[in-house]
Design a protein around this motif. Sequence first.
Motif, PDB file in Angstrom:
ATOM      1  N   SER A  45      13.095 -23.410 121.525  1.00 39.99           N
ATOM      2  CA  SER A  45      13.962 -22.803 120.516  1.00 39.99           C
ATOM      3  C   SER A  45      15.234 -22.358 121.227  1.00 39.99           C
ATOM      4  O   SER A  45      15.171 -21.740 122.291  1.00 39.99           O
ATOM      5  N   VAL A  46      16.375 -22.677 120.636  1.00 42.89           N
ATOM      6  CA  VAL A  46      17.657 -22.405 121.281  1.00 42.89           C
ATOM      7  C   VAL A  46      18.343 -21.217 120.606  1.00 42.89           C
ATOM      8  O   VAL A  46      18.508 -21.207 119.383  1.00 42.89           O
ATOM      9  N   TYR A  47      18.735 -20.243 121.405  1.00 38.71           N
ATOM     10  CA  TYR A  47      19.371 -19.017 120.922  1.00 38.71           C
ATOM     11  C   TYR A  47      20.744 -18.874 121.566  1.00 38.71           C
ATOM     12  O   TYR A  47      20.953 -19.281 122.711  1.00 38.71           O
ATOM     13  N   THR A  48      21.665 -18.268 120.849  1.00 41.46           N
ATOM     14  CA  THR A  48      22.945 -17.888 121.443  1.00 41.46           C
ATOM     15  C   THR A  48      22.686 -16.811 122.490  1.00 41.46           C
ATOM     16  O   THR A  48      21.991 -15.833 122.228  1.00 41.46           O
ATOM     17  N   ARG A  49      23.234 -16.994 123.686  1.00 44.90           N
ATOM     18  CA  ARG A  49      22.977 -16.073 124.808  1.00 44.90           C
ATOM     19  C   ARG A  49      23.866 -14.843 124.688  1.00 44.90           C
ATOM     20  O   ARG A  49      25.085 -14.918 124.865  1.00 44.90           O
ATOM     21  N   VAL A  50      23.270 -13.688 124.419  1.00 46.21           N
ATOM     22  CA  VAL A  50      24.029 -12.458 124.200  1.00 46.21           C
ATOM     23  C   VAL A  50      24.758 -12.014 125.460  1.00 46.21           C
ATOM     24  O   VAL A  50      25.883 -11.509 125.393  1.00 46.21           O
ATOM     25  N   SER A  51      24.163 -12.208 126.633  1.00 45.56           N
ATOM     26  CA  SER A  51      24.814 -11.779 127.872  1.00 45.56           C
ATOM     27  C   SER A  51      26.157 -12.476 128.076  1.00 45.56           C
ATOM     28  O   SER A  51      27.099 -11.889 128.598  1.00 45.56           O
ATOM     29  N   TYR A  52      26.249 -13.726 127.649  1.00 45.04           N
ATOM     30  CA  TYR A  52      27.497 -14.476 127.788  1.00 45.04           C
ATOM     31  C   TYR A  52      28.586 -13.906 126.886  1.00 45.04           C
ATOM     32  O   TYR A  52      29.767 -13.895 127.242  1.00 45.04           O
ATOM     33  N   TYR A  53      28.185 -13.393 125.705  1.00 47.36           N
ATOM     34  CA  TYR A  53      29.147 -12.914 124.710  1.00 47.36           C
ATOM     35  C   TYR A  53      29.247 -11.397 124.671  1.00 47.36           C
ATOM     36  O   TYR A  53      29.789 -10.836 123.726  1.00 47.36           O
ATOM     37  N   ASN A  54      28.708 -10.718 125.688  1.00 45.50           N
ATOM     38  CA  ASN A  54      28.677  -9.258 125.683  1.00 45.50           C
ATOM     39  C   ASN A  54      30.059  -8.652 125.435  1.00 45.50           C
ATOM     40  O   ASN A  54      30.225  -7.783 124.561  1.00 45.50           O
ATOM     41  N   LYS A  55      31.045  -9.080 126.185  1.00 43.61           N
ATOM     42  CA  LYS A  55      32.395  -8.524 126.050  1.00 43.61           C
ATOM     43  C   LYS A  55      32.972  -8.816 124.674  1.00 43.61           C
ATOM     44  O   LYS A  55      33.569  -7.936 124.031  1.00 43.61           O
ATOM     45  N   TYR A  56      32.779 -10.045 124.188  1.00 49.18           N
ATOM     46  CA  TYR A  56      33.294 -10.438 122.870  1.00 49.18           C
ATOM     47  C   TYR A  56      32.706  -9.537 121.779  1.00 49.18           C
ATOM     48  O   TYR A  56      33.407  -9.074 120.881  1.00 49.18           O
ATOM     49  N   ILE A  57      31.396  -9.282 121.879  1.00 48.43           N
ATOM     50  CA  ILE A  57      30.721  -8.446 120.876  1.00 48.43           C
ATOM     51  C   ILE A  57      31.243  -7.010 120.930  1.00 48.43           C
ATOM     52  O   ILE A  57      31.586  -6.416 119.903  1.00 48.43           O
ATOM     53  N   ARG A  58      31.295  -6.442 122.119  1.00 46.75           N
ATOM     54  CA  ARG A  58      31.706  -5.039 122.259  1.00 46.75           C
ATOM     55  C   ARG A  58      33.135  -4.798 121.788  1.00 46.75           C
ATOM     56  O   ARG A  58      33.450  -3.720 121.264  1.00 46.75           O
ATOM     57  N   GLN A  59      33.984  -5.768 121.943  1.00 50.20           N
ATOM     58  CA  GLN A  59      35.376  -5.624 121.516  1.00 50.20           C
ATOM     59  C   GLN A  59      35.489  -5.534 119.994  1.00 50.20           C
ATOM     60  O   GLN A  59      36.524  -5.098 119.473  1.00 50.20           O
ATOM     61  N   ARG A  60      34.434  -5.917 119.286  1.00 51.00           N
ATOM     62  CA  ARG A  60      34.486  -5.923 117.822  1.00 51.00           C
ATOM     63  C   ARG A  60      33.536  -4.914 117.191  1.00 51.00           C
ATOM     64  O   ARG A  60      33.394  -4.880 115.970  1.00 51.00           O
TER      65      ARG A  60
END
Length: 208
Positions: free
Chosen positions: A192-207
Motif C-alpha cells: 500500500s502506497v502512502y504520501t510520506r509525511v516526513s517529506y512534506y513536513n515543512k509544506y504542511i506546517r507552513q499552512r
Amino acid sequence: MYYKTCTKQNKDSNVPLICETPTNAIIIYYSVSRFLVILGDYRTNRKERTEQLFKLRRVYVHPRYNRRRVTNDLAILKLAGKVRYTKTVKRVRLAKPGQNFVGSTCIISGWGATRGGGPTSNILQFTRVTVITSRRCQRSYDDIFGRVICFLSNDRGSGICDGDSGGPAVCHGVLAGVTSFGVDDCLTHYPSVYTRVSYYNKYIRQRL
C-alpha cells in the motif's frame, strides 16, 4: 487506484472540488462550503455523541499534484472552527523531516471496503502493517519516488481498500503517511502506497 473522496480543491475556495474514481475520470462541481468534516466518528450510520462537525475554511492542494502519476498526493483541510480535544479526538505528531520508519509496525485505519469490489464499512476499521524499503516497493510499482512510504499488511486478510484514501498511517504515535494508492481488488500481498509525511513536513506546517 483506490477511490478518492472529495477532498481536493484548487486554491480559490469557490472553485469545484475534484472527486476521482478508480479511473481518475470524474470531476464533480461543488463549493467547499457544501462539505463538512466530522471528527470523533466511529460508526458512520449512527450518532454517538462523540462527533464534532466543522465546515471548511480552505483546502490547500499541493501545487504540483499530478493526477496521472499520483505524485504530491496531498491536501490540507483548514477547519472553520476550533477543535475540542477529547478521548476520541486527539492530536497526532507529524513525522519529522528525514524520519525513517523502515521495519516499523504501524496502524492504518479507515472506513473503506472490507473486500475488493465490496461496499464501504459503517464501522472504522484498522490493521497493523510493516514499513518496507522503497526498493522493495519498486518491485510492485516502477514509478515510486522518495515522497511516498510503502507498507505491507501483517495480516493477509486485511489492508487498505476502496474508500480508504486520505486515511492515516501512524507509527509509534507519529503520522507517517496518508493513503495514496494501491492495486485494484485490494490485494494485500501488494504494498500500500502512502504520501510520506516526513517529506512534506515543512509544506504542511507552513499552512497550519
